[in-house]
Design an enzyme around this catalytic site. Structure first.
Site, PDB file in Angstrom:
ATOM      1  N   CYS A  76      -1.645   9.373   2.907  1.00 30.21           N
ATOM      2  CA  CYS A  76      -1.625   8.881   4.289  1.00 30.21           C
ATOM      3  C   CYS A  76      -0.329   9.288   4.981  1.00 30.21           C
ATOM      4  O   CYS A  76       0.741   9.277   4.370  1.00 30.21           O
ATOM      5  CB  CYS A  76      -1.735   7.359   4.315  1.00 30.21           C
ATOM      6  SG  CYS A  76      -3.401   6.746   4.140  1.00 30.21           S
ATOM      7  N   HIS A  77      -0.452   9.608   6.255  1.00 29.80           N
ATOM      8  CA  HIS A  77       0.720   9.924   7.062  1.00 29.80           C
ATOM      9  C   HIS A  77       1.387   8.616   7.496  1.00 29.80           C
ATOM     10  O   HIS A  77       0.690   7.677   7.890  1.00 29.80           O
ATOM     11  CB  HIS A  77       0.303  10.691   8.324  1.00 29.80           C
ATOM     12  CG  HIS A  77      -0.240  12.045   8.032  1.00 29.80           C
ATOM     13  ND1 HIS A  77      -1.551  12.257   7.681  1.00 29.80           N
ATOM     14  CD2 HIS A  77       0.358  13.263   8.040  1.00 29.80           C
ATOM     15  CE1 HIS A  77      -1.744  13.544   7.488  1.00 29.80           C
ATOM     16  NE2 HIS A  77      -0.609  14.179   7.692  1.00 29.80           N
ATOM     17  N   MET A 113      -7.312   3.805   7.386  1.00 30.18           N
ATOM     18  CA  MET A 113      -6.700   3.282   6.164  1.00 30.18           C
ATOM     19  C   MET A 113      -5.770   2.110   6.454  1.00 30.18           C
ATOM     20  O   MET A 113      -5.662   1.177   5.655  1.00 30.18           O
ATOM     21  CB  MET A 113      -5.958   4.389   5.400  1.00 30.18           C
ATOM     22  CG  MET A 113      -6.874   5.459   4.847  1.00 30.18           C
ATOM     23  SD  MET A 113      -8.265   4.820   3.869  1.00 30.18           S
ATOM     24  CE  MET A 113      -7.418   3.915   2.586  1.00 30.18           C
ATOM     25  N   ASP A 128      -3.592 -14.839  -4.028  1.00 30.44           N
ATOM     26  CA  ASP A 128      -2.317 -15.157  -4.668  1.00 30.44           C
ATOM     27  C   ASP A 128      -1.889 -16.593  -4.393  1.00 30.44           C
ATOM     28  O   ASP A 128      -1.453 -17.296  -5.299  1.00 30.44           O
ATOM     29  CB  ASP A 128      -1.238 -14.190  -4.185  1.00 30.44           C
ATOM     30  CG  ASP A 128       0.107 -14.499  -4.810  1.00 30.44           C
ATOM     31  OD1 ASP A 128       0.186 -14.561  -6.053  1.00 30.44           O
ATOM     32  OD2 ASP A 128       1.084 -14.695  -4.057  1.00 30.44           O
TER      33      ASP A 128
END
Length: 163
Positions: A76-77, A113, A128
């Site tokens: 990914c950029h 993304m 979590d």
């Protein structure tokens, strides 16, 4: 199906060169769903989890993850996001929370993304914070709902199971 742009002609992985692509306004919306026991759902809803406000912590985690997606996903950029938002849609009858992330940027490459990473990170944060109560929580339906901008234009998921 299009050509795999992250593979060069010799089969090596590469970061796609977007130098020649025009800068356009782009957005993406993604979701994740976390399923849990009804008691866990009630504790989250009523802010009874000892670690603190689960949904606000998950919102922050989702935004932070969107901003750091290039650190998680190797090809990914790095992007300078102009907007990142994470919202929650509790589903009491199913003891689930649907998470929706919306991300925007003006750039030469897509932002799908970043939206998917934001939704996933928010779901993982809920897990979590609540795992001491419910280790059987399940994260499902991490999907892109829609994207706009760039050469391929607008795309919307037509799967009725996804919101």
């Amino acid at each position: 199906m299009g050509e795999l742009t992250h593979i060069d002609d010799q089969g090596r992985v590469r970061m796609v060169d977007v130098t020649a692509k025009p800068v356009t306004s782009r957005s993406a919306r993604a979701q994740a769903v976390i399923h849990m026991q009804p008691d866990t759902f009630t504790m989250i809803r009523d802010q009874g989890v000892r670690k603190g406000n689960v949904l606000e912590t998950a919102r922050i985690a989702g935004v932070m993850a969107a901003k750091r997606t290039a650190d998680w996903i190797p090809m990914c950029h790095p992007l300078n996001l102009t907007h990142a938002q994470v919202d929650f849609f509790p589903e009491p009858s199913g003891a689930a929370i649907r998470i929706e992330a919306v991300v925007r940027v003006t750039a030469q490459t897509g932002i799908e993304m970043e939206a998917l990473t934001a939704a996933a990170a928010a779901a993982l944060t809920i897990y979590d914070m609540c795992k001491a109560y419910d280790r059987a929580m399940t994260i499902t339906d991490i999907v892109l709902l829609e994207k706009s901008g760039g050469k391929s234009g607008t795309w919307t998921r037509d799967d009725p199971a996804s919101k």
